[in-house]
Design a protein around this motif. Structure first.
Motif, PDB file in Angstrom:
ATOM      1  N   ASN A   1       1.165  -1.547   0.070  1.00 15.64           N
ATOM      2  CA  ASN A   1       0.316  -0.068  -0.119  1.00 15.64           C
ATOM      3  C   ASN A   1       0.749   1.525   0.019  1.00 15.64           C
ATOM      4  O   ASN A   1       0.501   2.348  -0.958  1.00 15.64           O
ATOM      5  CB  ASN A   1      -1.015   0.195   1.477  1.00 15.64           C
ATOM      6  CG  ASN A   1      -1.916  -1.123   1.053  1.00 15.64           C
ATOM      7  OD1 ASN A   1      -2.821  -1.430  -0.283  1.00 15.64           O
ATOM      8  ND2 ASN A   1      -2.854  -1.501   2.192  1.00 15.64           N
ATOM      9  N   ALA A   2       2.107   1.195   0.627  1.00 14.76           N
ATOM     10  CA  ALA A   2       2.643   2.468   0.423  1.00 14.76           C
ATOM     11  C   ALA A   2       3.024   3.036  -0.540  1.00 14.76           C
ATOM     12  O   ALA A   2       3.323   3.714  -1.008  1.00 14.76           O
ATOM     13  CB  ALA A   2       3.886   2.390   1.528  1.00 14.76           C
ATOM     14  N   LEU A   3       3.978   1.603  -1.794  1.00 19.71           N
ATOM     15  CA  LEU A   3       4.699   1.613  -2.506  1.00 19.71           C
ATOM     16  C   LEU A   3       3.215   2.464  -3.038  1.00 19.71           C
ATOM     17  O   LEU A   3       3.313   2.995  -4.616  1.00 19.71           O
ATOM     18  CB  LEU A   3       4.577   0.308  -2.968  1.00 19.71           C
ATOM     19  CG  LEU A   3       6.347  -0.151  -2.060  1.00 19.71           C
ATOM     20  CD1 LEU A   3       6.229  -1.277  -3.124  1.00 19.71           C
ATOM     21  CD2 LEU A   3       7.140   0.957  -2.432  1.00 19.71           C
ATOM     22  N   ARG A   4       1.748   1.442  -3.270  1.00 21.15           N
ATOM     23  CA  ARG A   4       0.635   2.168  -4.140  1.00 21.15           C
ATOM     24  C   ARG A   4       1.351   4.164  -4.558  1.00 21.15           C
ATOM     25  O   ARG A   4       1.322   3.798  -5.094  1.00 21.15           O
ATOM     26  CB  ARG A   4      -0.222   1.593  -4.289  1.00 21.15           C
ATOM     27  CG  ARG A   4      -1.483   1.511  -4.829  1.00 21.15           C
ATOM     28  CD  ARG A   4      -2.327   0.763  -4.641  1.00 21.15           C
ATOM     29  NE  ARG A   4      -1.997  -0.451  -4.749  1.00 21.15           N
ATOM     30  CZ  ARG A   4      -2.636  -1.732  -4.108  1.00 21.15           C
ATOM     31  NH1 ARG A   4      -3.290  -0.981  -2.892  1.00 21.15           N
ATOM     32  NH2 ARG A   4      -2.349  -2.784  -4.461  1.00 21.15           N
ATOM     33  N   LEU A   5       0.932   4.230  -2.657  1.00 20.17           N
ATOM     34  CA  LEU A   5       0.861   5.604  -2.764  1.00 20.17           C
ATOM     35  C   LEU A   5       2.028   6.843  -3.478  1.00 20.17           C
ATOM     36  O   LEU A   5       1.687   7.216  -3.853  1.00 20.17           O
ATOM     37  CB  LEU A   5       0.907   6.009  -1.197  1.00 20.17           C
ATOM     38  CG  LEU A   5      -0.109   5.424  -0.347  1.00 20.17           C
ATOM     39  CD1 LEU A   5       0.662   6.092   1.180  1.00 20.17           C
ATOM     40  CD2 LEU A   5      -1.612   6.658  -0.549  1.00 20.17           C
ATOM     41  N   GLU A   6       3.461   5.939  -3.204  1.00 23.65           N
ATOM     42  CA  GLU A   6       4.324   6.048  -4.138  1.00 23.65           C
ATOM     43  C   GLU A   6       4.184   6.709  -5.594  1.00 23.65           C
ATOM     44  O   GLU A   6       4.563   7.384  -6.309  1.00 23.65           O
ATOM     45  CB  GLU A   6       5.705   6.148  -3.860  1.00 23.65           C
ATOM     46  CG  GLU A   6       6.558   5.987  -2.426  1.00 23.65           C
ATOM     47  CD  GLU A   6       6.887   7.622  -2.026  1.00 23.65           C
ATOM     48  OE1 GLU A   6       7.423   8.002  -3.636  1.00 23.65           O
ATOM     49  OE2 GLU A   6       6.582   7.944  -0.999  1.00 23.65           O
ATOM     50  N   LEU A   7       3.466   5.491  -6.268  1.00 23.75           N
ATOM     51  CA  LEU A   7       2.660   5.223  -7.432  1.00 23.75           C
ATOM     52  C   LEU A   7       2.588   6.104  -7.613  1.00 23.75           C
ATOM     53  O   LEU A   7       2.045   7.356  -8.774  1.00 23.75           O
ATOM     54  CB  LEU A   7       3.240   3.094  -7.599  1.00 23.75           C
ATOM     55  CG  LEU A   7       3.531   2.740  -7.700  1.00 23.75           C
ATOM     56  CD1 LEU A   7       3.131   1.266  -8.130  1.00 23.75           C
ATOM     57  CD2 LEU A   7       5.307   3.210  -8.662  1.00 23.75           C
TER      58      LEU A   7
END
Length: 136
Positions: A118-124
């Motif tokens: 989920n954190a990586l999704r926010l970054e993307l």
């Protein structure tokens, strides 16, 4: 079910590898937190602050993953000691407890991975928004 001294010993390699993986995740997270702290000190970005809060949650999960994993291997050692002393029924219960602790550790690992994704999704999403803003 018959349980021998070698039964709990079968978990040693698996638990050891899990603990190594958990430690690697912890080290990577610690380095990321340090770099994000420096980045936040200069930018005061809400995205960076949100990532730091996310990492705080993940740190707690990794700590608990390690605690359950260590407890599992400790239970296996105690099981072997009890079996060596001739208490087969107690050994079975200790081995069962060790397996439950290992499953708890794995469940926490799964949750930590979900939070990480989920954190990586926010970054993307942030990257996509900033690239759309540049294109306009």
């Amino acid at each position: 079910m018959e349980i021998t001294l070698t039964t709990p010993a079968l978990l040693f390699p698996a638990i050891s590898l899990l603990l190594l993986a958990y430690t690697n995740r912890f080290i990577a997270l610690a380095n990321l937190i340090r770099s994000l702290k420096k980045r936040y000190a200069t930018t005061h970005s809400t995205l960076v602050y949100g990532q730091i809060e996310n990492l705080r949650t993940r740190l707690v999960l990794i700590k608990n993953m390690q605690a359950f994993g260590i407890s599992s291997i400790f239970g296996c050692v105690a099981c072997m000691f009890v079996l060596f002393a001739g208490y087969n029924t107690a050994g079975k219960y200790l081995f069962g407890l060790s397996m439950v602790l290992l499953m708890a550790s794995l469940a926490l690992a799964l949750r930590e991975i979900q939070i990480s994704v989920n954190a990586l999704r926010l970054e993307l999403n942030d990257l996509e928004e900033s690239s759309e803003g540049m294109a306009k």
